[in-house]
Design a protein around this motif. Structure first.
Motif, PDB file in Angstrom:
ATOM      1  N   LEU A 111       0.686  -1.026   0.115  1.00 50.92           N
ATOM      2  CA  LEU A 111      -0.083  -0.018  -0.127  1.00 50.92           C
ATOM      3  C   LEU A 111       0.846   1.223  -0.137  1.00 50.92           C
ATOM      4  O   LEU A 111       0.736   2.173  -0.767  1.00 50.92           O
ATOM      5  N   VAL A 112       1.549   1.314   0.988  1.00 54.15           N
ATOM      6  CA  VAL A 112       2.404   2.573   1.164  1.00 54.15           C
ATOM      7  C   VAL A 112       3.526   2.693  -0.011  1.00 54.15           C
ATOM      8  O   VAL A 112       4.187   3.744  -0.273  1.00 54.15           O
ATOM      9  N   LEU A 113       4.111   1.765  -0.501  1.00 53.14           N
ATOM     10  CA  LEU A 113       4.836   1.713  -1.908  1.00 53.14           C
ATOM     11  C   LEU A 113       4.245   2.092  -3.448  1.00 53.14           C
ATOM     12  O   LEU A 113       4.990   2.134  -4.286  1.00 53.14           O
ATOM     13  N   HIS A 114       2.632   2.092  -3.187  1.00 52.96           N
ATOM     14  CA  HIS A 114       2.354   2.288  -4.479  1.00 52.96           C
ATOM     15  C   HIS A 114       2.345   3.578  -5.039  1.00 52.96           C
ATOM     16  O   HIS A 114       2.431   4.680  -4.054  1.00 52.96           O
ATOM     17  N   THR A 115       2.754   3.775  -6.463  1.00 49.90           N
ATOM     18  CA  THR A 115       3.105   5.238  -6.705  1.00 49.90           C
ATOM     19  C   THR A 115       2.232   6.317  -6.421  1.00 49.90           C
ATOM     20  O   THR A 115       2.642   7.535  -5.870  1.00 49.90           O
ATOM     21  N   ASP A 116       0.814   6.125  -6.652  1.00 48.35           N
ATOM     22  CA  ASP A 116      -0.016   7.063  -6.460  1.00 48.35           C
ATOM     23  C   ASP A 116      -0.149   7.281  -4.895  1.00 48.35           C
ATOM     24  O   ASP A 116      -0.674   8.636  -4.503  1.00 48.35           O
ATOM     25  N   ILE A 117      -0.076   6.326  -4.112  1.00 45.53           N
ATOM     26  CA  ILE A 117      -0.363   6.560  -2.612  1.00 45.53           C
ATOM     27  C   ILE A 117       0.930   7.162  -2.087  1.00 45.53           C
ATOM     28  O   ILE A 117       0.644   7.954  -1.119  1.00 45.53           O
ATOM     29  N   ALA A 118       2.094   6.613  -2.407  1.00 45.08           N
ATOM     30  CA  ALA A 118       3.119   7.053  -1.731  1.00 45.08           C
ATOM     31  C   ALA A 118       3.343   8.604  -1.805  1.00 45.08           C
ATOM     32  O   ALA A 118       3.845   9.353  -1.079  1.00 45.08           O
ATOM     33  N   THR A 119       2.932   9.140  -2.660  1.00 46.58           N
ATOM     34  CA  THR A 119       3.039  10.698  -2.892  1.00 46.58           C
ATOM     35  C   THR A 119       2.101  11.491  -2.199  1.00 46.58           C
ATOM     36  O   THR A 119       2.438  12.654  -1.975  1.00 46.58           O
ATOM     37  N   GLU A 120       1.184  10.795  -1.804  1.00 48.09           N
ATOM     38  CA  GLU A 120       0.144  11.520  -0.716  1.00 48.09           C
ATOM     39  C   GLU A 120       0.401  11.430   0.575  1.00 48.09           C
ATOM     40  O   GLU A 120      -0.035  12.020   1.504  1.00 48.09           O
ATOM     41  N   LEU A 121       1.150  10.275   0.864  1.00 48.94           N
ATOM     42  CA  LEU A 121       1.648   9.901   2.298  1.00 48.94           C
ATOM     43  C   LEU A 121       2.957  10.229   2.710  1.00 48.94           C
ATOM     44  O   LEU A 121       3.122  10.706   4.073  1.00 48.94           O
ATOM     45  N   LEU A 122       4.042  10.539   1.965  1.00 50.14           N
ATOM     46  CA  LEU A 122       5.196  10.814   2.506  1.00 50.14           C
ATOM     47  C   LEU A 122       5.407  12.167   2.330  1.00 50.14           C
ATOM     48  O   LEU A 122       4.920  12.851   1.483  1.00 50.14           O
ATOM     49  N   ASP A 123       6.332  12.632   3.389  1.00 48.38           N
ATOM     50  CA  ASP A 123       6.571  14.127   3.393  1.00 48.38           C
ATOM     51  C   ASP A 123       7.997  14.361   2.691  1.00 48.38           C
ATOM     52  O   ASP A 123       9.055  13.921   3.035  1.00 48.38           O
ATOM     53  N   TYR A 124       8.000  14.877   1.301  1.00 51.03           N
ATOM     54  CA  TYR A 124       9.115  14.995   0.584  1.00 51.03           C
ATOM     55  C   TYR A 124       9.861  16.448   0.919  1.00 51.03           C
ATOM     56  O   TYR A 124      11.002  16.813   0.301  1.00 51.03           O
ATOM     57  N   SER A 125       9.244  17.099   1.787  1.00 51.04           N
ATOM     58  CA  SER A 125       9.829  18.505   1.752  1.00 51.04           C
ATOM     59  C   SER A 125      11.180  18.571   2.677  1.00 51.04           C
ATOM     60  O   SER A 125      12.011  19.646   2.475  1.00 51.04           O
ATOM     61  N   ASN A 126      11.577  17.512   3.430  1.00 49.97           N
ATOM     62  CA  ASN A 126      12.997  17.518   4.130  1.00 49.97           C
ATOM     63  C   ASN A 126      13.570  16.220   3.714  1.00 49.97           C
ATOM     64  O   ASN A 126      13.225  15.374   4.104  1.00 49.97           O
ATOM     65  N   SER A 127      14.601  16.475   2.972  1.00 49.75           N
ATOM     66  CA  SER A 127      15.268  15.357   2.316  1.00 49.75           C
ATOM     67  C   SER A 127      16.276  14.514   3.035  1.00 49.75           C
ATOM     68  O   SER A 127      16.582  13.433   2.942  1.00 49.75           O
ATOM     69  N   GLU A 128      16.377  15.280   4.191  1.00 51.20           N
ATOM     70  CA  GLU A 128      17.400  14.932   5.517  1.00 51.20           C
ATOM     71  C   GLU A 128      16.834  13.512   5.960  1.00 51.20           C
ATOM     72  O   GLU A 128      17.376  12.642   6.537  1.00 51.20           O
ATOM     73  N   GLN A 129      15.195  13.417   6.106  1.00 54.60           N
ATOM     74  CA  GLN A 129      14.730  12.447   6.778  1.00 54.60           C
ATOM     75  C   GLN A 129      14.687  11.002   6.101  1.00 54.60           C
ATOM     76  O   GLN A 129      14.698  10.158   6.613  1.00 54.60           O
ATOM     77  N   PHE A 130      15.398  10.938   4.931  1.00 50.49           N
ATOM     78  CA  PHE A 130      15.625   9.854   4.148  1.00 50.49           C
ATOM     79  C   PHE A 130      17.099   9.541   3.942  1.00 50.49           C
ATOM     80  O   PHE A 130      17.501   8.632   3.553  1.00 50.49           O
TER      81      PHE A 130
END
Length: 158
Positions: A111-130
């Motif tokens: 579920l969380v790795l689905h391309t359409d869903i991941a963009t809704e769930l993940l916070d990409y604003s802070n690249s340090e978190q990855f």
């Protein structure tokens, strides 16, 4: 035209064979549902384009996401366990008596790795978190999520 339709049907069959579950977002309860997809449901989708692994059946129904299992050769789930004065990671198997089964974890991962869903769930604003070296105590999600997994036998929710 015939060749185009044939190729479209072959592509749909290929994608649908790899699908095990269907997911949708329930705005009223603010959660995702994950349910097993039957052969009958897959057959009904043969005419739709499923190459992007998501679809909108009709405007009154929520968008549906088709989920593929992610399998890795040496991949195992583990649970952090504490007993008396020791703490360790216990590798889970299908027979483990864990509160969350391995199959449920795998379905949530899909579920969380689905391309359409991941963009809704993940916070990409802070690249340090990855970053591997970044020590962050919270999670990479925009907010906590809830997932209701439907039992494929009787439809009950876990």
């Amino acid at each position: 035209r015939t060749t185009s339709k044939s190729l479209h049907n072959m592509a749909n069959k290929y994608h649908l064979r790899s699908v095990n579950d269907m997911a949708w977002f329930d705005a009223e309860n603010n959660c995702y549902h994950v349910a097993n997809m039957s052969s009958k449901q897959k057959k009904e989708l043969m005419q739709d384009s499923v190459c992007f692994m998501s679809m909108l059946n009709d405007p009154s129904n929520p968008k549906r996401f088709l989920l593929r299992p992610f399998t890795y050769h040496n991949y195992r789930w583990a649970m952090f366990t504490t007993q008396k004065s020791s703490a360790y990671w216990k590798v889970l198997t299908d027979e483990s008596s864990a509160s969350t089964s391995v199959s449920h974890l795998a379905r949530m991962r899909s579920l969380v790795l689905h391309t359409d869903i991941a963009t809704e769930l993940l916070d990409y604003s802070n690249s340090e978190q990855f970053s591997v070296t970044h020590k962050r105590e919270d999670h990479p999600f925009k907010s906590p999520i809830r997932v209701w997994i439907h039992n494929k036998d009787d439809g009950s929710i876990f």
